[in-house]
Structure formats: structure tokens, C-alpha cells
Motif scaffolding. Structure first.
Motif, mmCIF file in Angstrom:
data_model
loop_
_atom_site.group_PDB
_atom_site.id
_atom_site.type_symbol
_atom_site.label_atom_id
_atom_site.label_comp_id
_atom_site.label_asym_id
_atom_site.label_seq_id
_atom_site.Cartn_x
_atom_site.Cartn_y
_atom_site.Cartn_z
ATOM 1 N N PHE A 94 0.837 -1.189 0.000
ATOM 2 C CA PHE A 94 0.000 0.000 0.000
ATOM 3 C C PHE A 94 0.872 1.239 0.000
ATOM 4 C CE2 PHE A 94 -3.381 2.788 0.638
ATOM 5 C CZ PHE A 94 -3.131 3.625 1.719
ATOM 6 N N ALA A 95 0.538 2.195 -0.866
ATOM 7 C CA ALA A 95 1.353 3.406 -1.004
ATOM 8 C C ALA A 95 0.899 4.441 -0.004
ATOM 9 C CB ALA A 95 1.262 3.945 -2.418
ATOM 10 N N GLY A 96 1.238 4.257 1.253
ATOM 11 C CA GLY A 96 0.914 5.227 2.283
ATOM 12 C C GLY A 96 2.063 5.334 3.252
ATOM 13 N N GLY A 97 2.129 6.413 3.979
ATOM 14 C CA GLY A 97 3.232 6.574 4.921
ATOM 15 C C GLY A 97 4.554 6.634 4.207
ATOM 16 N N THR A 98 5.453 5.753 4.542
ATOM 17 C CA THR A 98 6.780 5.763 3.926
ATOM 18 C C THR A 98 6.872 4.823 2.736
ATOM 19 O OG1 THR A 98 7.542 4.089 5.470
ATOM 20 C CG2 THR A 98 7.902 6.383 6.089
ATOM 21 N N SER A 99 5.773 4.137 2.426
ATOM 22 C CA SER A 99 5.811 3.227 1.286
ATOM 23 C C SER A 99 5.200 3.925 0.083
ATOM 24 C CB SER A 99 5.026 1.954 1.597
ATOM 25 O OG SER A 99 4.876 1.178 0.432
ATOM 26 N N TYR A 100 5.857 3.872 -1.038
ATOM 27 C CA TYR A 100 5.381 4.573 -2.214
ATOM 28 C C TYR A 100 4.987 3.619 -3.334
ATOM 29 C CZ TYR A 100 6.613 8.947 -0.059
ATOM 30 O OH TYR A 100 6.665 10.020 0.772
ATOM 31 N N GLY A 101 4.631 2.418 -2.984
ATOM 32 C CA GLY A 101 4.080 1.526 -3.990
ATOM 33 C C GLY A 101 5.096 0.994 -4.983
ATOM 34 N N LYS A 102 6.307 0.719 -4.530
ATOM 35 C CA LYS A 102 7.310 0.127 -5.418
ATOM 36 C C LYS A 102 6.815 -1.210 -5.955
ATOM 37 C CE LYS A 102 11.677 -2.357 -4.834
ATOM 38 N NZ LYS A 102 12.763 -2.650 -3.886
ATOM 39 N N LEU A 103 6.986 -1.419 -7.253
ATOM 40 C CA LEU A 103 6.621 -2.690 -7.878
ATOM 41 C C LEU A 103 7.788 -3.657 -7.780
ATOM 42 C CD1 LEU A 103 4.883 -1.598 -11.205
ATOM 43 C CD2 LEU A 103 3.791 -2.494 -9.166
ATOM 44 N N THR A 104 7.509 -4.852 -7.279
ATOM 45 C CA THR A 104 8.504 -5.908 -7.233
ATOM 46 C C THR A 104 8.051 -7.017 -8.168
ATOM 47 O OG1 THR A 104 9.053 -5.376 -4.938
ATOM 48 C CG2 THR A 104 9.744 -7.528 -5.760
ATOM 49 N N PHE A 105 8.949 -7.430 -9.065
ATOM 50 C CA PHE A 105 8.607 -8.381 -10.115
ATOM 51 C C PHE A 105 9.162 -9.765 -9.832
ATOM 52 C CE2 PHE A 105 6.762 -6.104 -13.712
ATOM 53 C CZ PHE A 105 6.960 -4.790 -13.339
ATOM 54 N N GLY A 106 8.480 -10.766 -10.374
ATOM 55 C CA GLY A 106 9.034 -12.091 -10.476
ATOM 56 C C GLY A 106 9.977 -12.163 -11.660
ATOM 57 N N GLN A 107 10.611 -13.314 -11.832
ATOM 58 C CA GLN A 107 11.609 -13.486 -12.888
ATOM 59 C C GLN A 107 10.972 -13.563 -14.268
ATOM 60 O OE1 GLN A 107 14.149 -16.825 -12.159
ATOM 61 N NE2 GLN A 107 15.227 -16.661 -14.096
ATOM 62 N N GLY A 108 9.702 -13.946 -14.314
ATOM 63 C CA GLY A 108 9.037 -14.113 -15.602
ATOM 64 C C GLY A 108 9.012 -15.570 -16.035
ATOM 65 N N THR A 109 7.903 -15.996 -16.624
ATOM 66 C CA THR A 109 7.763 -17.354 -17.167
ATOM 67 C C THR A 109 7.625 -17.248 -18.674
ATOM 68 O OG1 THR A 109 6.647 -18.168 -15.184
ATOM 69 C CG2 THR A 109 6.384 -19.462 -17.206
ATOM 70 N N ILE A 110 8.480 -17.969 -19.390
ATOM 71 C CA ILE A 110 8.425 -17.974 -20.854
ATOM 72 C C ILE A 110 7.399 -19.021 -21.292
ATOM 73 C CG2 ILE A 110 9.730 -18.365 -22.965
ATOM 74 C CD1 ILE A 110 12.254 -17.632 -21.361
ATOM 75 N N LEU A 111 6.395 -18.567 -22.025
ATOM 76 C CA LEU A 111 5.325 -19.449 -22.490
ATOM 77 C C LEU A 111 5.345 -19.533 -24.013
ATOM 78 C CD1 LEU A 111 2.623 -21.049 -22.122
ATOM 79 C CD2 LEU A 111 1.454 -18.830 -22.325
ATOM 80 N N THR A 112 5.262 -20.747 -24.525
ATOM 81 C CA THR A 112 5.114 -20.976 -25.961
ATOM 82 C C THR A 112 3.864 -21.808 -26.184
ATOM 83 O OG1 THR A 112 7.508 -20.930 -26.304
ATOM 84 C CG2 THR A 112 6.157 -21.907 -28.057
ATOM 85 N N VAL A 113 2.969 -21.303 -27.036
ATOM 86 C CA VAL A 113 1.767 -22.036 -27.424
ATOM 87 C C VAL A 113 1.947 -22.437 -28.877
ATOM 88 C CG1 VAL A 113 -0.737 -21.966 -27.646
ATOM 89 C CG2 VAL A 113 0.394 -20.640 -25.836
#
Lengths: 115, 118
Positions: A94-113
């Protein structure tokens, strides 16, 4: 240990299959959850955004969040060759107080259909 | 449709040279992020702005990287001097702020700048 873990795959499925992509996280402060699709050499494109536990559906895509287990999923129904891409989960506190809503990502999954 | 604009799309530079990237967020978006994405990995935050103020630069290598958003609109990320390990995709993203309270909303990305340092 990373805050967000995502199986990098690669994942290969036949056209029409149901695809399940998953992420786990360790930071209980995460409240907002996103799924991005990234084609090769392009920027990530937002697919789904949710901030509550449960399911959210948009066409062939369903995002599922289980905050008690710190686990999120993206399901793709009737998968198409055009769905072939890297799928990234992302989350923020939550972007309140001292937190500004930084996005943290996973490594990503490569999908082939494949047709 | 509104989008985040980045330039250049591709940049090749020699080691020890200076390089700069530019980002124009979606109009009205108060939050601007710069991320670095190494091939095969997820994006990692370099710096986050709220309007013109830096609110998170904890992962920015400040000896060589700098970022500014002078008027709270567009932003520039600079690397000087560039090193071989800086080769990556540099992504800019923006998100809105609802009313007078900072709220999380969706973050939208630009197409990125692919940097190659030789």
C-alpha cells in the motif's frame, strides 16, 4: 531469498490448452497484484490488476490471489499462439506513509503455445 | 490511447562514455519509475519519483547513475561512465495518483531502451 518467486519455465503447451502461471511471495505487506505480458524486445503490457483475494476474470484470463498462502496465479483458457510471450507477476505494498508503492517483479515465465 | 514514450529505442555506446535515456509518462500520472531488466530476468527498480521528488533510489548505483524529473512530468536517466555490465533494457513506467491521497493504481510501461555497452 527473493521477495517474489516465479518459475521461469519455459512452458510449452498446445493451442487450446489451459495455462497456469504462478508466483509466490514472502512480503505480507504486498496488497496489489499485477500480471504483465512481455513480447520479445518490447516493454511489459499490463494484463490484469487486482488488490483482493479471490478471482478476477477478463476474457480468457483469470487472476487468482490467495493472500493467506501468499500465492497468486494467472490462468489462460483456450490458449492461442499469440499468447506466446514472457509473463511477469508484479506486486506492491500500500502506497501510504513511507511506502510509495514500489513494484517488485518475479523473474518471468516464458510461455510458448504451439499450433 | 495514452502511452508512456521512451527514447531512444536502441543505444549502442562504448565503455566509459556517457548515455542518457528520456521518458514521457502518461499525462497526469504522478508516479514515474525507471526499471532495469537484464535478459532473462524480471525488471528491477532503479528509481521512483512521486511528482518531481525521488521517493526510492535505494537500488540506483549513484556513483554512475543519475535521474531527474525537474517539472514533475518527463524524466531523464543518465549513466556516466557506462560499463559493460550496464547492458540491459531500461524501462520507464508511470501510474496515477487518485485525488489528494497516494493510491496504488496500475503501472503502465513504455517500450524501453535497449542499451548495449561495447
Amino acid at each position: 531469498q527473493k521477495e517474489v518467486e516465479q518459475d521461469p519455465g519455459p512452458l510449452s503447451v498446445p493451442e487450446g490448452a489451459i495455462v497456469s502461471l504462478n508466483c509466490t511471495y514472502s512480503n505480507s505487506a504486498f496488497q496489489y497484484f499485477m500480471w504483465y505480458r512481455q513480447y520479445s524486445r518490447k516493454g511489459p503490457e499490463l494484463l490484469m490488476y487486482t488488490y483482493s483475494s479471490g478471482n478476477k476474470e477478463d476474457g480468457r484470463f483469470t487472476a487468482q490471489v490467495d493472500k493467506s498462502s501468499k500465492y497468486i496465479s494467472l490462468f489462460i483458457r483456450d490458449s492461442q499462439p499469440s499468447d506466446s510471450a514472457t509473463y511477469l507477476c508484479a506486486m506492491s505494498a500500500f502506497a501510504g506513509g513511507t511506502s510509495y508503492g514500489k513494484l517488485t517483479f518475479g523473474q518471468g515465465t516464458i510461455l510458448t503455445v504451439h499450433p | 490511447e495514452a502511452e508512456v514514450a521512451q527514447s531512444p529505442r536502441y543505444k549502442i555506446t562504448e565503455k566509459s562514455q556517457a548515455v542518457a535515456f528520456w521518458c514521457d509518462p502518461i499525462s497526469g500520472h504522478a508516479t514515474l519509475y525507471w526499471y532495469r531488466q537484464i535478459l532473462g530476468q524480471g525488471p528491477e527498480l532503479l528509481v521512483q519519483f512521486q511528482d518531481e521528488s525521488v521517493v526510492d533510489d535505494s537500488q540506483l548505483p549513484k556513483d554512475r547513475f543519475s535521474a531527474e524529473r525537474l517539472k514533475g512530468v518527463d524524466s531523464t536517466l543518465k549513466i556516466q561512465p557506462a560499463e559493460l555490465g550496464d547492458s540491459a533494457m531500461y524501462l520507464c513506467a508511470s501510474s496515477a495518483r487518485t485525488g489528494g491521497r497516494i493510491m496504488n493504481t496500475e503501472a503502465f510501461f513504455g517500450q524501453g531502451t535497449r542499451l548495449t555497452v561495447v
